[in-house]
Design a protein around this motif. Structure first.
Motif, PDB file in Angstrom:
ATOM      1  N   ILE A 265      53.109  47.451  50.870  1.00 23.23           N
ATOM      2  CA  ILE A 265      52.228  48.371  49.915  1.00 23.23           C
ATOM      3  C   ILE A 265      51.184  47.416  49.722  1.00 23.23           C
ATOM      4  O   ILE A 265      51.233  45.668  49.342  1.00 23.23           O
ATOM      5  CB  ILE A 265      53.281  48.001  48.559  1.00 23.23           C
ATOM      6  CG1 ILE A 265      54.827  48.466  49.156  1.00 23.23           C
ATOM      7  CG2 ILE A 265      53.214  48.613  47.288  1.00 23.23           C
ATOM      8  CD1 ILE A 265      56.009  48.501  47.889  1.00 23.23           C
ATOM      9  N   SER A 266      50.379  47.872  49.673  1.00 18.39           N
ATOM     10  CA  SER A 266      48.975  47.162  49.072  1.00 18.39           C
ATOM     11  C   SER A 266      48.496  47.081  47.248  1.00 18.39           C
ATOM     12  O   SER A 266      48.807  47.832  46.685  1.00 18.39           O
ATOM     13  CB  SER A 266      47.917  47.564  49.733  1.00 18.39           C
ATOM     14  OG  SER A 266      47.768  47.695  51.464  1.00 18.39           O
ATOM     15  N   LEU A 267      48.370  46.020  46.767  1.00 21.12           N
ATOM     16  CA  LEU A 267      48.203  46.019  45.326  1.00 21.12           C
ATOM     17  C   LEU A 267      46.806  44.780  45.021  1.00 21.12           C
ATOM     18  O   LEU A 267      46.243  44.428  45.931  1.00 21.12           O
ATOM     19  CB  LEU A 267      49.214  45.233  44.770  1.00 21.12           C
ATOM     20  CG  LEU A 267      50.960  45.529  44.763  1.00 21.12           C
ATOM     21  CD1 LEU A 267      52.121  44.368  45.116  1.00 21.12           C
ATOM     22  CD2 LEU A 267      50.905  46.572  44.467  1.00 21.12           C
ATOM     23  N   SER A 268      46.415  45.025  44.165  1.00 19.08           N
ATOM     24  CA  SER A 268      45.571  44.416  43.415  1.00 19.08           C
ATOM     25  C   SER A 268      45.761  44.012  41.609  1.00 19.08           C
ATOM     26  O   SER A 268      46.475  44.647  41.708  1.00 19.08           O
ATOM     27  CB  SER A 268      44.137  45.461  43.241  1.00 19.08           C
ATOM     28  OG  SER A 268      42.946  44.619  42.549  1.00 19.08           O
ATOM     29  N   ILE A 269      45.307  42.708  41.861  1.00 24.32           N
ATOM     30  CA  ILE A 269      45.042  42.144  40.781  1.00 24.32           C
ATOM     31  C   ILE A 269      44.151  42.374  40.099  1.00 24.32           C
ATOM     32  O   ILE A 269      43.820  42.895  38.587  1.00 24.32           O
ATOM     33  CB  ILE A 269      45.866  40.375  40.420  1.00 24.32           C
ATOM     34  CG1 ILE A 269      46.375  39.951  40.688  1.00 24.32           C
ATOM     35  CG2 ILE A 269      45.294  39.545  38.957  1.00 24.32           C
ATOM     36  CD1 ILE A 269      47.438  38.899  41.527  1.00 24.32           C
ATOM     37  N   LYS A 270      42.776  41.896  40.343  1.00 26.25           N
ATOM     38  CA  LYS A 270      41.480  42.638  39.765  1.00 26.25           C
ATOM     39  C   LYS A 270      41.470  43.374  39.328  1.00 26.25           C
ATOM     40  O   LYS A 270      40.543  44.102  38.168  1.00 26.25           O
ATOM     41  CB  LYS A 270      40.622  41.856  40.649  1.00 26.25           C
ATOM     42  CG  LYS A 270      39.579  42.605  42.496  1.00 26.25           C
ATOM     43  CD  LYS A 270      38.675  42.402  42.918  1.00 26.25           C
ATOM     44  CE  LYS A 270      38.614  43.005  43.358  1.00 26.25           C
ATOM     45  NZ  LYS A 270      37.534  42.155  44.336  1.00 26.25           N
ATOM     46  N   ALA A 271      41.800  44.519  40.309  1.00 29.25           N
ATOM     47  CA  ALA A 271      42.099  45.921  38.753  1.00 29.25           C
ATOM     48  C   ALA A 271      41.936  46.188  38.424  1.00 29.25           C
ATOM     49  O   ALA A 271      42.283  47.413  37.427  1.00 29.25           O
ATOM     50  CB  ALA A 271      42.238  47.186  40.819  1.00 29.25           C
ATOM     51  N   THR A 272      43.275  45.314  38.007  1.00 26.79           N
ATOM     52  CA  THR A 272      43.415  45.820  36.815  1.00 26.79           C
ATOM     53  C   THR A 272      43.090  44.994  35.260  1.00 26.79           C
ATOM     54  O   THR A 272      43.824  44.743  34.323  1.00 26.79           O
ATOM     55  CB  THR A 272      45.467  45.514  36.316  1.00 26.79           C
ATOM     56  OG1 THR A 272      45.372  43.605  36.356  1.00 26.79           O
ATOM     57  CG2 THR A 272      46.008  45.503  37.148  1.00 26.79           C
ATOM     58  N   GLN A 273      41.667  44.498  35.091  1.00 23.66           N
ATOM     59  CA  GLN A 273      41.414  43.721  34.449  1.00 23.66           C
ATOM     60  C   GLN A 273      39.597  44.097  34.646  1.00 23.66           C
ATOM     61  O   GLN A 273      39.238  44.537  35.678  1.00 23.66           O
ATOM     62  CB  GLN A 273      40.917  42.354  35.026  1.00 23.66           C
ATOM     63  CG  GLN A 273      42.162  41.496  35.522  1.00 23.66           C
ATOM     64  CD  GLN A 273      41.590  40.121  36.218  1.00 23.66           C
ATOM     65  OE1 GLN A 273      41.347  39.552  36.843  1.00 23.66           O
ATOM     66  NE2 GLN A 273      43.286  39.119  36.216  1.00 23.66           N
ATOM     67  N   PRO A 274      39.093  43.731  33.381  1.00 23.92           N
ATOM     68  CA  PRO A 274      37.993  44.495  33.883  1.00 23.92           C
ATOM     69  C   PRO A 274      36.431  43.713  34.051  1.00 23.92           C
ATOM     70  O   PRO A 274      37.217  42.704  34.961  1.00 23.92           O
ATOM     71  CB  PRO A 274      37.436  43.839  31.817  1.00 23.92           C
ATOM     72  CG  PRO A 274      38.066  43.824  31.476  1.00 23.92           C
ATOM     73  CD  PRO A 274      39.589  43.155  32.769  1.00 23.92           C
TER      74      PRO A 274
END
Length: 400
Positions: A265-274
């Motif tokens: 599973i590939s995830l992103s933290i920065k994609a949830t931020q402006p």
């Protein structure tokens, strides 16, 4: 003559009884007395006495022997050896603990044959694995068999109860080897199926950081880990995930990709931020003066970071009123600059900057007659393979 024979019978009988007890025998015995460190017992139907030291009564060396046996108790014991000192009362040294171990080993061998799992409590660690207690029998879990992934720190397992698969039972070598890896893999497969069934690309969820590596952070999604690659942690450059994240930290992540076949599973933290350009549109406008750092030099200009992860282009024509053939002749990477914003287009990620716009044109009077003829000129800039969108540059005379 008959009296002599009769008088010899008790001695002969005692010798016969003594010879009837052999090392390795399992015997029934009655507790005759209880001392601080041993039991004195009489072996049934033999007239032979023996001793059971505390260490052969229990594996708990701190136990109070008076809590373990009382005078008159009947015990099943293993004959270990002949007494070797005056401190060992009786003719033989016997063991209750080894009888129990023998029974326990046989019980575990039967469970292994039936492919049954057991539950063990982790009692300690050694360099190569974990020590566990399984129904009073001491077992060992090699480090490679603790989990479905490499475990660096074994101490957190102490005190835990684990479901275990029996790998080896060998009482002659005192070997009882177990594994939790198979159970961990089965549990992970079940949890993976549940997680993959409820997640879709684009979903945003809150979860905890479970592990940190040099290449990213693993996030616990409910018993299954997803990976936030180091490039997806922040819009700003991150040297090490541990610089910005901690194990146990709550984070919001966006699902980028699901691969059920490979269990990834590939995830992103920065994609949830402006994004940095969204913030830039609120903080920067055309005509503003900003400070920046030169990040890269090219033949056609310099890329200058004016906000975290926001770079603008200082075109070669906007560096100085004097002609500049190569930006590297007058600028260097890391140099601090004070600049004027010519234009900004957040959607296209374009930012045009000027250094010379903040200084007076030394040739202003000489070139003033040329203003009308150059007013509508603009520059055509080459594209960069790195994906940076270059800003359209305006005529420098428009700045006056």
């Amino acid at each position: 003559m008959a009296e002599e024979l009769n008088s010899a019978n008790p001695m002969e009988q005692a010798l016969d009884n003594f010879n009837q007890v052999q090392i390795g025998d399992v015997v029934e015995a009655e507790v005759l007395s209880v001392d601080d460190n041993q039991l004195v017992v009489g072996i049934d139907n033999s007239g032979v006495e023996g001793v059971v030291p505390l260490k052969e009564l229990t594996s708990n060396y701190k136990a109070d022997i008076h809590d373990l046996a009382q005078v008159g108790d009947k015990l099943e014991l293993l004959v270990l050896r002949h007494s070797s000192s005056d401190k060992e009362d009786g003719n033989f040294v016997l063991s209750k603990r080894r009888i129990e171990n023998r029974k326990a080993y046989q019980k575990m061998a039967d469970r292994q044959a039936a492919d049954e799992h057991v539950t063990g409590k982790v009692t300690g660690t050694v360099k190569s694995g974990l020590l566990v207690d399984v129904e009073g029998l001491r077992g060992f879990i090699p480090a490679s068999m603790i989990s479905d992934h490499y475990v660096r720190d074994l101490k957190p397992f102490v005190g835990q109860e684990l479901e275990l698969k029996i790998i080896e039972v060998d009482p002659s070598k005192n070997r009882f080897v177990l594994s939790h890896k198979e159970i961990a893999l089965a549990e992970k497969a079940q949890k993976q199926a549940e997680v993959f069934a409820k997640l879709l690309p684009g979903d945003v969820v809150e979860a905890k950081v479970s592990r940190l590596t040099n290449f990213g952070a693993f996030i616990d999604l409910g018993g299954v880990d997803g990976l936030v690659h180091i490039s997806q942690i922040s819009y700003q450059h991150v040297d090490k995930p541990s610089d910005v994240l901690k194990v146990g930290q709550e984070v919001k992540v966006k699902v980028l990709d699901l691969d059920p076949e490979r269990g990834r599973i590939s995830l992103s933290i920065k994609a949830t931020q402006p994004g940095p350009w969204e913030d830039a549109a609120q903080r920067i406008s055309a005509g503003d003066e900003v400070d920046g750092v030169v990040k890269r030099l090219t033949d056609f200009g310099a890329f200058v970071e004016v906000l975290p992860a926001v770079e603008g282009l200082l075109h070669v024509s906007q560096i100085s009123w004097e002609r500049v053939n190569n930006p590297a002749d007058v600028l260097q990477v890391g140099q601090q600059l004070h600049l004027k914003v010519l234009n900004i287009d957040p959607e296209q990620k374009r930012l045009g900057l000027s250094l010379k716009a903040l200084t007076e044109d030394p040739h202003k009077n000489h070139h003033s007659h040329q203003n009308d003829s150059t007013k509508n000129d603009h520059y055509t800039l080459p594209k960069e393979e790195r994906g940076f969108s270059l800003g359209d540059m305006v005529d420098p005379d428009q700045l006056q």
